[in-house]
Design a protein around this motif. Structure first.
Motif, PDB file in Angstrom:
ATOM      1  N   LEU A  77       0.863  -1.177   0.000  1.00  3.97           N
ATOM      2  CA  LEU A  77       0.000   0.000   0.000  1.00  3.97           C
ATOM      3  C   LEU A  77       0.899   1.225   0.000  1.00  3.97           C
ATOM      4  O   LEU A  77       1.947   1.225   0.656  1.00  3.97           O
ATOM      5  CB  LEU A  77      -0.882   0.027   1.252  1.00  3.97           C
ATOM      6  N   ALA A  78       0.499   2.239  -0.715  1.00  5.11           N
ATOM      7  CA  ALA A  78       1.214   3.516  -0.706  1.00  5.11           C
ATOM      8  C   ALA A  78       0.291   4.537  -0.058  1.00  5.11           C
ATOM      9  O   ALA A  78      -0.796   4.813  -0.569  1.00  5.11           O
ATOM     10  CB  ALA A  78       1.581   3.943  -2.116  1.00  5.11           C
ATOM     11  N   GLU A  79       0.701   5.046   1.096  1.00  9.69           N
ATOM     12  CA  GLU A  79      -0.064   6.100   1.762  1.00  9.69           C
ATOM     13  C   GLU A  79       0.634   7.420   1.493  1.00  9.69           C
ATOM     14  O   GLU A  79       1.840   7.556   1.712  1.00  9.69           O
ATOM     15  CB  GLU A  79      -0.159   5.879   3.265  1.00  9.69           C
ATOM     16  N   LEU A  80      -0.127   8.384   1.003  1.00 14.70           N
ATOM     17  CA  LEU A  80       0.419   9.699   0.704  1.00 14.70           C
ATOM     18  C   LEU A  80      -0.210  10.706   1.659  1.00 14.70           C
ATOM     19  O   LEU A  80      -1.429  10.743   1.809  1.00 14.70           O
ATOM     20  CB  LEU A  80       0.120  10.087  -0.743  1.00 14.70           C
ATOM     21  N   VAL A  81       0.654  11.488   2.299  1.00 20.47           N
ATOM     22  CA  VAL A  81       0.190  12.551   3.186  1.00 20.47           C
ATOM     23  C   VAL A  81       0.750  13.851   2.630  1.00 20.47           C
ATOM     24  O   VAL A  81       1.969  14.000   2.482  1.00 20.47           O
ATOM     25  CB  VAL A  81       0.654  12.330   4.644  1.00 20.47           C
ATOM     26  N   ALA A  82      -0.152  14.773   2.303  1.00 22.55           N
ATOM     27  CA  ALA A  82       0.234  16.072   1.743  1.00 22.55           C
ATOM     28  C   ALA A  82      -0.167  17.158   2.732  1.00 22.55           C
ATOM     29  O   ALA A  82      -1.312  17.177   3.197  1.00 22.55           O
ATOM     30  CB  ALA A  82      -0.453  16.294   0.400  1.00 22.55           C
ATOM     31  N   ARG A  83       0.772  18.041   3.047  1.00 21.44           N
ATOM     32  CA  ARG A  83       0.514  19.146   3.977  1.00 21.44           C
ATOM     33  C   ARG A  83       0.972  20.461   3.369  1.00 21.44           C
ATOM     34  O   ARG A  83       2.090  20.536   2.847  1.00 21.44           O
ATOM     35  CB  ARG A  83       1.270  18.932   5.284  1.00 21.44           C
ATOM     36  N   ILE A  84       0.139  21.468   3.475  1.00 22.10           N
ATOM     37  CA  ILE A  84       0.545  22.817   3.043  1.00 22.10           C
ATOM     38  C   ILE A  84       1.426  23.387   4.142  1.00 22.10           C
ATOM     39  O   ILE A  84       1.019  23.446   5.308  1.00 22.10           O
ATOM     40  CB  ILE A  84      -0.671  23.725   2.797  1.00 22.10           C
ATOM     41  N   VAL A  85       2.632  23.797   3.776  1.00 17.13           N
ATOM     42  CA  VAL A  85       3.578  24.314   4.769  1.00 17.13           C
ATOM     43  C   VAL A  85       3.850  25.807   4.603  1.00 17.13           C
ATOM     44  O   VAL A  85       4.427  26.429   5.497  1.00 17.13           O
ATOM     45  CB  VAL A  85       4.901  23.518   4.751  1.00 17.13           C
ATOM     46  N   HIS A  86       3.444  26.357   3.463  1.00 16.85           N
ATOM     47  CA  HIS A  86       3.648  27.790   3.242  1.00 16.85           C
ATOM     48  C   HIS A  86       2.619  28.277   2.233  1.00 16.85           C
ATOM     49  O   HIS A  86       2.303  27.572   1.275  1.00 16.85           O
ATOM     50  CB  HIS A  86       5.054  28.069   2.711  1.00 16.85           C
ATOM     51  N   VAL A  87       2.120  29.493   2.476  1.00 16.85           N
ATOM     52  CA  VAL A  87       1.185  30.126   1.548  1.00 16.85           C
ATOM     53  C   VAL A  87       1.724  31.497   1.187  1.00 16.85           C
ATOM     54  O   VAL A  87       2.117  32.272   2.061  1.00 16.85           O
ATOM     55  CB  VAL A  87      -0.225  30.269   2.188  1.00 16.85           C
ATOM     56  N   GLY A  88       1.770  31.768  -0.112  1.00 16.92           N
ATOM     57  CA  GLY A  88       2.130  33.094  -0.597  1.00 16.92           C
ATOM     58  C   GLY A  88       0.858  33.813  -1.020  1.00 16.92           C
ATOM     59  O   GLY A  88      -0.229  33.523  -0.519  1.00 16.92           O
ATOM     60  N   HIS A  89       0.974  34.733  -1.949  1.00 14.63           N
ATOM     61  CA  HIS A  89      -0.208  35.465  -2.433  1.00 14.63           C
ATOM     62  C   HIS A  89      -1.159  34.523  -3.165  1.00 14.63           C
ATOM     63  O   HIS A  89      -2.344  34.452  -2.854  1.00 14.63           O
ATOM     64  CB  HIS A  89       0.220  36.617  -3.342  1.00 14.63           C
ATOM     65  N   SER A  90      -0.638  33.794  -4.137  1.00 16.07           N
ATOM     66  CA  SER A  90      -1.465  32.864  -4.914  1.00 16.07           C
ATOM     67  C   SER A  90      -0.894  31.448  -4.920  1.00 16.07           C
ATOM     68  O   SER A  90      -1.472  30.552  -5.509  1.00 16.07           O
ATOM     69  CB  SER A  90      -1.607  33.358  -6.355  1.00 16.07           C
ATOM     70  N   SER A  91       0.238  31.263  -4.274  1.00 15.79           N
ATOM     71  CA  SER A  91       0.898  29.955  -4.303  1.00 15.79           C
ATOM     72  C   SER A  91       0.852  29.280  -2.940  1.00 15.79           C
ATOM     73  O   SER A  91       0.727  29.931  -1.905  1.00 15.79           O
ATOM     74  CB  SER A  91       2.353  30.105  -4.745  1.00 15.79           C
ATOM     75  N   MET A  92       0.949  27.967  -2.988  1.00 20.21           N
ATOM     76  CA  MET A  92       0.992  27.145  -1.781  1.00 20.21           C
ATOM     77  C   MET A  92       2.103  26.126  -1.945  1.00 20.21           C
ATOM     78  O   MET A  92       2.180  25.460  -2.976  1.00 20.21           O
ATOM     79  CB  MET A  92      -0.343  26.418  -1.587  1.00 20.21           C
ATOM     80  N   THR A  93       2.970  26.009  -0.948  1.00 16.66           N
ATOM     81  CA  THR A  93       4.001  24.985  -0.952  1.00 16.66           C
ATOM     82  C   THR A  93       3.477  23.794  -0.164  1.00 16.66           C
ATOM     83  O   THR A  93       3.027  23.934   0.975  1.00 16.66           O
ATOM     84  CB  THR A  93       5.305  25.501  -0.323  1.00 16.66           C
ATOM     85  N   VAL A  94       3.516  22.634  -0.810  1.00 16.01           N
ATOM     86  CA  VAL A  94       2.962  21.415  -0.232  1.00 16.01           C
ATOM     87  C   VAL A  94       4.078  20.388  -0.083  1.00 16.01           C
ATOM     88  O   VAL A  94       4.783  20.096  -1.048  1.00 16.01           O
ATOM     89  CB  VAL A  94       1.840  20.836  -1.127  1.00 16.01           C
ATOM     90  N   GLU A  95       4.250  19.859   1.114  1.00 19.11           N
ATOM     91  CA  GLU A  95       5.173  18.754   1.333  1.00 19.11           C
ATOM     92  C   GLU A  95       4.372  17.462   1.281  1.00 19.11           C
ATOM     93  O   GLU A  95       3.297  17.359   1.885  1.00 19.11           O
ATOM     94  CB  GLU A  95       5.874  18.886   2.679  1.00 19.11           C
ATOM     95  N   VAL A  96       4.902  16.485   0.551  1.00 21.17           N
ATOM     96  CA  VAL A  96       4.219  15.202   0.390  1.00 21.17           C
ATOM     97  C   VAL A  96       5.166  14.091   0.812  1.00 21.17           C
ATOM     98  O   VAL A  96       6.341  14.088   0.430  1.00 21.17           O
ATOM     99  CB  VAL A  96       3.753  14.974  -1.066  1.00 21.17           C
ATOM    100  N   GLU A  97       4.631  13.162   1.588  1.00 23.08           N
ATOM    101  CA  GLU A  97       5.388  12.003   2.039  1.00 23.08           C
ATOM    102  C   GLU A  97       4.662  10.749   1.586  1.00 23.08           C
ATOM    103  O   GLU A  97       3.462  10.619   1.797  1.00 23.08           O
ATOM    104  CB  GLU A  97       5.484  12.052   3.566  1.00 23.08           C
ATOM    105  N   LEU A  98       5.381   9.843   0.944  1.00 24.29           N
ATOM    106  CA  LEU A  98       4.823   8.563   0.502  1.00 24.29           C
ATOM    107  C   LEU A  98       5.409   7.475   1.392  1.00 24.29           C
ATOM    108  O   LEU A  98       6.629   7.300   1.436  1.00 24.29           O
ATOM    109  CB  LEU A  98       5.170   8.302  -0.962  1.00 24.29           C
ATOM    110  N   THR A  99       4.525   6.781   2.103  1.00 26.76           N
ATOM    111  CA  THR A  99       4.926   5.687   2.982  1.00 26.76           C
ATOM    112  C   THR A  99       4.395   4.387   2.408  1.00 26.76           C
ATOM    113  O   THR A  99       3.218   4.300   2.048  1.00 26.76           O
ATOM    114  CB  THR A  99       4.363   5.894   4.406  1.00 26.76           C
ATOM    115  N   ALA A 100       5.259   3.380   2.306  1.00 28.28           N
ATOM    116  CA  ALA A 100       4.841   2.058   1.837  1.00 28.28           C
ATOM    117  C   ALA A 100       4.524   1.192   3.051  1.00 28.28           C
ATOM    118  O   ALA A 100       5.218   1.254   4.067  1.00 28.28           O
ATOM    119  CB  ALA A 100       5.932   1.409   1.006  1.00 28.28           C
ATOM    120  N   GLU A 101       3.460   0.411   2.910  1.00 28.23           N
ATOM    121  CA  GLU A 101       3.059  -0.486   3.994  1.00 28.23           C
ATOM    122  C   GLU A 101       2.831  -1.878   3.427  1.00 28.23           C
ATOM    123  O   GLU A 101       2.139  -2.044   2.422  1.00 28.23           O
ATOM    124  CB  GLU A 101       1.778   0.017   4.644  1.00 28.23           C
TER     125      GLU A 101
END
Length: 138
Positions: A77-101
Motif C-alpha cells: 500500500l502507498a499512503e500519501l500525506v500532503a501538507r501545506i507548509v507555506h502560503v504566498g499570495h497565490s501559491s501554496m508549498t505542499v510537502e508530500v510524504e509517501l509511505t509504503a506499507e
C-alpha cells in the motif's frame, strides 16, 4: 467582571491523505513502483490539499527536492500525506510524504518525499489570492 478570553484552539496544517495499492501495472521490471507513478500520486495529493485550502482551481507550478529513499514494492500500500507548509499570495508549498506499507505484516517505511508548489487560478486562468494558513499552536 469580564469572562476570561477563551484559550486559542490548536489547529494543524491543512492535510490530505490518500491510499493507493501498488499493482503490477504500476511497477517496473524489478517489481518496484515506477518513479513517474510515485510523482503522479504525490502531485495528486498536493492538488487535493491545495484545492481544498484555496477553494479554487489549482495547477502545479513546480516540483522540487523529490527524494526516492526506499523502493515501493508490488503488492504494498502507498499512503500519501500532503501538507501545506507555506502560503504566498497565490501559491501554496505542499510537502508530500509517501509511505509504503506491507498489508500482511503492517511494516511501514517512508519511501519518497517531495515538495510541490501549487498556484490558485481565478475563472480567467490568472493567479488568484489564497487564504493564509491557520495559526498553529503548540
Amino acid at each position: 467582571m469580564n469572562p476570561p478570553n477563551p484559550a486559542p484552539v490548536a489547529t494543524s496544517l491543512p492535510e490530505a491523505r490518500l491510499l493507493e495499492m501498488v499493482f503490477p501495472d504500476h511497477t517496473n521490471h524489478l517489481g518496484t513502483l515506477f518513479g513517474g507513478q510515485a510523482l503522479a500520486w504525490m502531485d495528486k495529493a498536493a492538488f487535493i490539499v491545495a484545492s481544498r485550502h484555496a477553494r479554487r482551481t489549482v495547477v502545479t507550478a513546480r516540483s522540487e527536492e523529490v527524494n526516492f529513499r526506499v523502493p515501493v514494492r508490488k503488492g504494498q500500500l502507498a499512503e500519501l500525506v500532503a501538507r501545506i507548509v507555506h502560503v504566498g499570495h497565490s501559491s501554496m508549498t505542499v510537502e508530500v510524504e509517501l509511505t509504503a506499507e506491507d498489508p500482511l505484516t503492517g511494516d511501514r517505511r517512508v519511501c519518497t518525499t517531495g515538495r510541490f508548489v501549487m498556484v490558485a487560478l481565478d475563472s480567467n486562468g490568472t493567479p488568484a489570492t489564497v487564504p493564509a494558513l491557520p495559526t498553529v499552536i503548540g
